[in-house]
Design a protein around this motif. Structure first.
Motif, PDB file in Angstrom:
ATOM      1  N   THR A 211       0.851  -1.185   0.000  1.00  0.00           N
ATOM      2  CA  THR A 211       0.000   0.000   0.000  1.00  0.00           C
ATOM      3  C   THR A 211       0.887   1.236   0.000  1.00  0.00           C
ATOM      4  O   THR A 211       1.725   1.393   0.887  1.00  0.00           O
ATOM      5  N   LEU A 212       0.736   2.065  -1.012  1.00  0.00           N
ATOM      6  CA  LEU A 212       1.469   3.317  -1.084  1.00  0.00           C
ATOM      7  C   LEU A 212       0.474   4.435  -0.819  1.00  0.00           C
ATOM      8  O   LEU A 212      -0.352   4.759  -1.690  1.00  0.00           O
ATOM      9  N   ARG A 213       0.509   4.960   0.369  1.00  0.00           N
ATOM     10  CA  ARG A 213      -0.509   5.912   0.806  1.00  0.00           C
ATOM     11  C   ARG A 213      -0.575   7.114  -0.124  1.00  0.00           C
ATOM     12  O   ARG A 213       0.430   7.727  -0.460  1.00  0.00           O
ATOM     13  N   GLY A 214      -1.805   7.389  -0.536  1.00  0.00           N
ATOM     14  CA  GLY A 214      -2.052   8.518  -1.437  1.00  0.00           C
ATOM     15  C   GLY A 214      -1.814   8.186  -2.894  1.00  0.00           C
ATOM     16  O   GLY A 214      -2.127   8.979  -3.783  1.00  0.00           O
ATOM     17  N   LEU A 215      -1.264   6.965  -3.161  1.00  0.00           N
ATOM     18  CA  LEU A 215      -0.970   6.580  -4.543  1.00  0.00           C
ATOM     19  C   LEU A 215      -1.794   5.375  -4.990  1.00  0.00           C
ATOM     20  O   LEU A 215      -2.417   5.385  -6.039  1.00  0.00           O
ATOM     21  N   GLY A 216      -1.769   4.295  -4.166  1.00  0.00           N
ATOM     22  CA  GLY A 216      -2.522   3.104  -4.540  1.00  0.00           C
ATOM     23  C   GLY A 216      -1.846   1.841  -4.056  1.00  0.00           C
ATOM     24  O   GLY A 216      -1.226   1.829  -2.993  1.00  0.00           O
ATOM     25  N   TYR A 217      -1.934   0.778  -4.864  1.00  0.00           N
ATOM     26  CA  TYR A 217      -1.417  -0.529  -4.497  1.00  0.00           C
ATOM     27  C   TYR A 217      -0.428  -1.024  -5.541  1.00  0.00           C
ATOM     28  O   TYR A 217      -0.539  -0.708  -6.721  1.00  0.00           O
ATOM     29  N   GLN A 218       0.519  -1.850  -5.074  1.00  0.00           N
ATOM     30  CA  GLN A 218       1.558  -2.379  -5.964  1.00  0.00           C
ATOM     31  C   GLN A 218       1.799  -3.847  -5.634  1.00  0.00           C
ATOM     32  O   GLN A 218       2.047  -4.203  -4.479  1.00  0.00           O
ATOM     33  N   LEU A 219       1.714  -4.702  -6.662  1.00  0.00           N
ATOM     34  CA  LEU A 219       1.987  -6.118  -6.496  1.00  0.00           C
ATOM     35  C   LEU A 219       3.469  -6.358  -6.786  1.00  0.00           C
ATOM     36  O   LEU A 219       3.938  -6.060  -7.886  1.00  0.00           O
ATOM     37  N   VAL A 220       4.213  -6.849  -5.805  1.00  0.00           N
ATOM     38  CA  VAL A 220       5.658  -7.003  -5.954  1.00  0.00           C
ATOM     39  C   VAL A 220       6.093  -8.406  -5.549  1.00  0.00           C
ATOM     40  O   VAL A 220       5.453  -9.067  -4.734  1.00  0.00           O
ATOM     41  N   ASP A 221       7.200  -8.845  -6.160  1.00  0.00           N
ATOM     42  CA  ASP A 221       7.818 -10.125  -5.826  1.00  0.00           C
ATOM     43  C   ASP A 221       8.963  -9.841  -4.858  1.00  0.00           C
ATOM     44  O   ASP A 221       9.959  -9.212  -5.224  1.00  0.00           O
ATOM     45  N   GLU A 222       8.837 -10.291  -3.628  1.00  0.00           N
ATOM     46  CA  GLU A 222       9.803  -9.993  -2.581  1.00  0.00           C
ATOM     47  C   GLU A 222      10.998 -10.938  -2.585  1.00  0.00           C
ATOM     48  O   GLU A 222      11.910 -10.787  -1.776  1.00  0.00           O
ATOM     49  N   ASP A 223      11.003 -11.930  -3.464  1.00  0.00           N
ATOM     50  CA  ASP A 223      12.102 -12.904  -3.465  1.00  0.00           C
ATOM     51  C   ASP A 223      13.419 -12.245  -3.910  1.00  0.00           C
ATOM     52  O   ASP A 223      13.443 -11.518  -4.889  1.00  0.00           O
TER      53      ASP A 223
END
Length: 223
Positions: A211-223
């Motif tokens: 969650t990027l406040r004020g921007l939206g959402y981001q799907l990321v690969d943490e590996d």
């Protein structure tokens, strides 16, 4: 995914709306060219399903107007006409595909998926990201090979995030793609609710929703 369906035959339209709604897509349904133009003037769509024969004109005229404005939205034409001239005319005006009535809903879904894939570099039906395998045709999601049960709204949210993986997706865009004009009680809180539920179901995955406040959402690969 949000679709515009322009179809005046009630039973055909009801079947299409129900089938796409079942998989979590939002469908705006109109029955004439005038209403189609009105919808297109205020809303962007992922796909348009457009009948050629409409009560107040031809779907090909709506298509021509759309392409003249430079809008590249994938369009599938529906037609009860089997004449090759009609199909050629639709394709020449910028249609991406066509389907002759009567048709099987499974074929309609397959053709819509194919049009969507042609918009992306990845032409495969399956989407793999990190340890997630997403099958839009089979409506299945797996994490490390293990199936994960999602509701249709959760499936829709994940599909949108995967289509924009690694990019920030504004909350407003998620809301726009999740609901049609006819849906009631729609609010940004609904997005937060479904993202929260989806995040819990992805807890065993290396893929996370930021969650990027004020921007939206981001799907990321943490590996």
């Amino acid at each position: 995914m949000r679709l515009l369906l322009v179809e005046d035959t009630v039973d055909v339209a009801d079947a299409i709306v129900a089938s796409f709604g079942h998989r979590g897509d939002a469908v705006d349904h109109v029955t004439c060219a005038e209403d189609a133009e009105s919808a297109l003037s205020v809303q962007d769509y992922d796909v348009i399903i457009l009948d050629i024969g409409l009560p107040d004109g031809l779907g090909t005229d709506v298509l021509g107007s759309l392409r003249n404005r430079g809008q590249p939205t994938p369009v599938l034409m529906l037609t009860a006409r089997s004449d090759i001239e009609d199909r050629v005319a639709a394709l020449d005006k910028g249609a991406d595909d066509y389907l002759v009535k009567p048709f099987d809903l499974r074929e309609l879904h397959a053709r819509v998926r194919a049009m969507i894939r042609r918009q992306d570099v990845d032409r495969s039906g399956m989407i793999e990201f990190g340890d997630i395998t997403f099958d839009p045709a089979g409506l299945t999601v797996e994490i490390k090979g293990n199936p994960v049960s999602l509701t249709r709204r959760e499936f829709n949210v994940l599909e949108i995030l995967l289509a924009n993986r690694e990019r920030v997706v504004p909350k407003e865009k998620l809301l726009d793609r999740m609901y049609s004009f006819n849906d009631e009680d729609v609010s940004p809180n609904a997005v937060e609710l479904y993202v929260g539920r989806l995040r819990k179901k992805l807890c065993d995955s290396q893929v996370t929703i930021k969650t990027l406040r004020g921007l939206g959402y981001q799907l990321v690969d943490e590996d």
